[in-house]
Design a protein around this motif. Structure first.
Motif, PDB file in Angstrom:
ATOM      1  N   ASN A 165      38.998  43.434  40.537  1.00 49.05           N
ATOM      2  CA  ASN A 165      37.603  43.756  40.217  1.00 49.05           C
ATOM      3  C   ASN A 165      36.969  42.501  39.633  1.00 49.05           C
ATOM      4  O   ASN A 165      37.254  42.117  38.498  1.00 49.05           O
ATOM      5  CB  ASN A 165      37.572  44.914  39.220  1.00 49.05           C
ATOM      6  N   ILE A 166      36.102  41.844  40.391  1.00 47.01           N
ATOM      7  CA  ILE A 166      35.551  40.548  39.973  1.00 47.01           C
ATOM      8  C   ILE A 166      34.804  40.620  38.645  1.00 47.01           C
ATOM      9  O   ILE A 166      34.773  39.647  37.889  1.00 47.01           O
ATOM     10  CB  ILE A 166      34.692  39.911  41.086  1.00 47.01           C
ATOM     11  N   SER A 167      34.253  41.758  38.306  1.00 52.09           N
ATOM     12  CA  SER A 167      33.546  41.906  37.025  1.00 52.09           C
ATOM     13  C   SER A 167      34.475  41.688  35.833  1.00 52.09           C
ATOM     14  O   SER A 167      34.042  41.235  34.776  1.00 52.09           O
ATOM     15  CB  SER A 167      32.931  43.304  36.911  1.00 52.09           C
ATOM     16  N   LEU A 168      35.745  42.008  35.996  1.00 54.47           N
ATOM     17  CA  LEU A 168      36.678  41.940  34.871  1.00 54.47           C
ATOM     18  C   LEU A 168      37.003  40.518  34.423  1.00 54.47           C
ATOM     19  O   LEU A 168      37.558  40.337  33.349  1.00 54.47           O
ATOM     20  CB  LEU A 168      37.964  42.704  35.183  1.00 54.47           C
ATOM     21  N   VAL A 169      36.653  39.494  35.210  1.00 55.64           N
ATOM     22  CA  VAL A 169      36.891  38.116  34.750  1.00 55.64           C
ATOM     23  C   VAL A 169      36.059  37.837  33.500  1.00 55.64           C
ATOM     24  O   VAL A 169      36.396  36.949  32.715  1.00 55.64           O
ATOM     25  CB  VAL A 169      36.619  37.041  35.833  1.00 55.64           C
ATOM     26  N   GLU A 170      35.007  38.610  33.281  1.00 57.38           N
ATOM     27  CA  GLU A 170      34.169  38.445  32.090  1.00 57.38           C
ATOM     28  C   GLU A 170      34.882  38.893  30.820  1.00 57.38           C
ATOM     29  O   GLU A 170      34.463  38.559  29.716  1.00 57.38           O
ATOM     30  CB  GLU A 170      32.848  39.205  32.246  1.00 57.38           C
ATOM     31  N   ALA A 171      35.955  39.641  30.950  1.00 60.17           N
ATOM     32  CA  ALA A 171      36.669  40.172  29.790  1.00 60.17           C
ATOM     33  C   ALA A 171      37.462  39.108  29.036  1.00 60.17           C
ATOM     34  O   ALA A 171      37.657  39.216  27.831  1.00 60.17           O
ATOM     35  CB  ALA A 171      37.598  41.307  30.214  1.00 60.17           C
ATOM     36  N   SER A 172      37.928  38.056  29.748  1.00 61.80           N
ATOM     37  CA  SER A 172      38.776  37.045  29.105  1.00 61.80           C
ATOM     38  C   SER A 172      38.951  35.834  30.021  1.00 61.80           C
ATOM     39  O   SER A 172      38.898  35.965  31.246  1.00 61.80           O
ATOM     40  CB  SER A 172      40.154  37.647  28.809  1.00 61.80           C
ATOM     41  N   ASP A 173      39.206  34.683  29.406  1.00 64.76           N
ATOM     42  CA  ASP A 173      39.512  33.471  30.181  1.00 64.76           C
ATOM     43  C   ASP A 173      40.877  33.568  30.866  1.00 64.76           C
ATOM     44  O   ASP A 173      41.210  32.751  31.712  1.00 64.76           O
ATOM     45  CB  ASP A 173      39.502  32.239  29.274  1.00 64.76           C
ATOM     46  N   GLN A 174      41.687  34.553  30.485  1.00 68.00           N
ATOM     47  CA  GLN A 174      43.012  34.722  31.083  1.00 68.00           C
ATOM     48  C   GLN A 174      42.989  35.606  32.317  1.00 68.00           C
ATOM     49  O   GLN A 174      44.007  35.786  32.971  1.00 68.00           O
ATOM     50  CB  GLN A 174      43.963  35.346  30.062  1.00 68.00           C
ATOM     51  N   VAL A 175      41.834  36.187  32.641  1.00 68.60           N
ATOM     52  CA  VAL A 175      41.731  37.112  33.770  1.00 68.60           C
ATOM     53  C   VAL A 175      41.196  36.367  34.989  1.00 68.60           C
ATOM     54  O   VAL A 175      40.168  35.700  34.923  1.00 68.60           O
ATOM     55  CB  VAL A 175      40.820  38.316  33.429  1.00 68.60           C
ATOM     56  N   TYR A 176      41.913  36.510  36.107  1.00 65.70           N
ATOM     57  CA  TYR A 176      41.557  35.844  37.363  1.00 65.70           C
ATOM     58  C   TYR A 176      41.401  36.885  38.454  1.00 65.70           C
ATOM     59  O   TYR A 176      42.300  37.684  38.691  1.00 65.70           O
ATOM     60  CB  TYR A 176      42.647  34.854  37.781  1.00 65.70           C
ATOM     61  N   TYR A 177      40.264  36.852  39.113  1.00 60.55           N
ATOM     62  CA  TYR A 177      40.052  37.716  40.277  1.00 60.55           C
ATOM     63  C   TYR A 177      40.773  37.080  41.455  1.00 60.55           C
ATOM     64  O   TYR A 177      40.647  35.878  41.705  1.00 60.55           O
ATOM     65  CB  TYR A 177      38.552  37.834  40.569  1.00 60.55           C
ATOM     66  N   VAL A 178      41.546  37.874  42.181  1.00 61.43           N
ATOM     67  CA  VAL A 178      42.280  37.365  43.332  1.00 61.43           C
ATOM     68  C   VAL A 178      41.972  38.234  44.543  1.00 61.43           C
ATOM     69  O   VAL A 178      41.889  39.462  44.430  1.00 61.43           O
ATOM     70  CB  VAL A 178      43.808  37.298  43.053  1.00 61.43           C
ATOM     71  N   SER A 179      41.764  37.575  45.690  1.00 58.56           N
ATOM     72  CA  SER A 179      41.494  38.312  46.924  1.00 58.56           C
ATOM     73  C   SER A 179      42.006  37.506  48.113  1.00 58.56           C
ATOM     74  O   SER A 179      42.085  36.279  48.051  1.00 58.56           O
ATOM     75  CB  SER A 179      39.994  38.571  47.077  1.00 58.56           C
ATOM     76  N   PRO A 180      42.350  38.200  49.207  1.00 60.10           N
ATOM     77  CA  PRO A 180      42.767  37.483  50.418  1.00 60.10           C
ATOM     78  C   PRO A 180      41.622  36.597  50.914  1.00 60.10           C
ATOM     79  O   PRO A 180      40.450  36.943  50.783  1.00 60.10           O
ATOM     80  CB  PRO A 180      43.064  38.605  51.411  1.00 60.10           C
ATOM     81  N   TYR A 181      41.987  35.472  51.456  1.00 63.25           N
ATOM     82  CA  TYR A 181      41.004  34.500  51.945  1.00 63.25           C
ATOM     83  C   TYR A 181      41.450  34.078  53.327  1.00 63.25           C
ATOM     84  O   TYR A 181      42.479  33.408  53.470  1.00 63.25           O
ATOM     85  CB  TYR A 181      40.958  33.302  50.991  1.00 63.25           C
ATOM     86  N   GLY A 182      40.732  34.496  54.336  1.00 64.78           N
ATOM     87  CA  GLY A 182      41.125  34.251  55.728  1.00 64.78           C
ATOM     88  C   GLY A 182      41.322  32.790  56.061  1.00 64.78           C
ATOM     89  O   GLY A 182      40.650  31.917  55.522  1.00 64.78           O
ATOM     90  N   THR A 183      42.254  32.509  56.955  1.00 65.45           N
ATOM     91  CA  THR A 183      42.545  31.127  57.342  1.00 65.45           C
ATOM     92  C   THR A 183      41.345  30.467  58.011  1.00 65.45           C
ATOM     93  O   THR A 183      41.165  29.261  57.909  1.00 65.45           O
ATOM     94  CB  THR A 183      43.761  31.054  58.290  1.00 65.45           C
ATOM     95  N   SER A 184      40.470  31.261  58.642  1.00 61.12           N
ATOM     96  CA  SER A 184      39.288  30.676  59.283  1.00 61.12           C
ATOM     97  C   SER A 184      38.291  30.167  58.238  1.00 61.12           C
ATOM     98  O   SER A 184      37.459  29.325  58.524  1.00 61.12           O
ATOM     99  CB  SER A 184      38.609  31.710  60.180  1.00 61.12           C
ATOM    100  N   LYS A 185      38.408  30.664  57.019  1.00 56.98           N
ATOM    101  CA  LYS A 185      37.510  30.233  55.943  1.00 56.98           C
ATOM    102  C   LYS A 185      38.020  28.995  55.213  1.00 56.98           C
ATOM    103  O   LYS A 185      37.324  28.436  54.383  1.00 56.98           O
ATOM    104  CB  LYS A 185      37.324  31.360  54.919  1.00 56.98           C
ATOM    105  N   LEU A 186      39.252  28.588  55.495  1.00 56.20           N
ATOM    106  CA  LEU A 186      39.845  27.469  54.757  1.00 56.20           C
ATOM    107  C   LEU A 186      39.011  26.204  54.833  1.00 56.20           C
ATOM    108  O   LEU A 186      38.938  25.439  53.876  1.00 56.20           O
ATOM    109  CB  LEU A 186      41.270  27.183  55.238  1.00 56.20           C
ATOM    110  N   GLU A 187      38.367  25.994  55.980  1.00 55.04           N
ATOM    111  CA  GLU A 187      37.538  24.786  56.120  1.00 55.04           C
ATOM    112  C   GLU A 187      36.362  24.820  55.147  1.00 55.04           C
ATOM    113  O   GLU A 187      35.868  23.787  54.730  1.00 55.04           O
ATOM    114  CB  GLU A 187      36.991  24.652  57.554  1.00 55.04           C
ATOM    115  N   GLN A 188      35.919  26.019  54.789  1.00 58.46           N
ATOM    116  CA  GLN A 188      34.776  26.162  53.890  1.00 58.46           C
ATOM    117  C   GLN A 188      35.168  26.009  52.420  1.00 58.46           C
ATOM    118  O   GLN A 188      34.320  26.026  51.553  1.00 58.46           O
ATOM    119  CB  GLN A 188      34.128  27.541  54.082  1.00 58.46           C
TER     120      GLN A 188
END
Length: 162
Positions: A79-102
């Motif tokens: 949940n990307i909103s939860l990164v606001e709770a602490s500097d220790q919280v990281y939002y993680v999500s799959p990132y397609g290989t076609s997006k790697l160039e970006q």
């Protein structure tokens, strides 16, 4: 190394959250959850669009982070909103290989970690240091960091419906 997972969701008009601490094999070491919170009609009026952010970050996530006994260096969230709770919280999500160039267009608080079968994008509250990126990469190479989110999601549904 222990890794924390934190999640907060809206299920059946109730908000619920949980934190799961796992070891380097993905074995649970600690689990805590909040009781489901049902906002009142007046709260819905007063908070408006900020209600979900207030409940998930201020009420649920921050209280869960304070309550854990084992303090891992890193908490991952779906949940990307939860990164606001602490500097220790990281939002993680799959990132397609076609997006790697970006990936050159990332913000200082974002990074993409390429793995064997996929790439994962991380977003944090503050800028990511090279040291932090290396620690995150090491964790992600050791085990499937996305799988515990499935367990956490099922646990939240169980808590909400019990």
């Amino acid at each position: 190394m222990k890794v924390g997972y934190i999640s907060a969701k809206k299920i059946d008009e109730k908000y619920v959250g949980a934190v799961l601490i796992v070891d380097e094999l993905g074995i649970p070491q600690e689990f805590k959850y909040t009781e489901p919170v049902s906002p009142t009609p007046l709260q819905k009026i007063l908070y408006g669009k900020s209600l979900e952010l207030y409940l998930t970050v201020e009420i649920i996530a921050k209280s869960l982070l304070k309550s854990v006994e084992q303090k891992p260096e890193i908490f991952l969230t779906d949940n990307i909103s939860l990164v606001e709770a602490s500097d220790q919280v990281y939002y993680v999500s799959p990132y397609g290989t076609s997006k790697l160039e970006q990936s050159q267009n990332l913000e200082p608080n974002e990074c993409v970690i390429p793995l064997q079968n996929e790439s994962l994008k991380l977003v944090s509250k503050s800028n990511l240091t090279q040291d932090k990126i290396e620690k995150l990469k090491k964790i992600m190479e050791e085990f499937d960091v996305m799988e515990p989110f499935q367990r956490l999601s099922k646990a939240l549904e169980f808590v909400c419906r019990s």
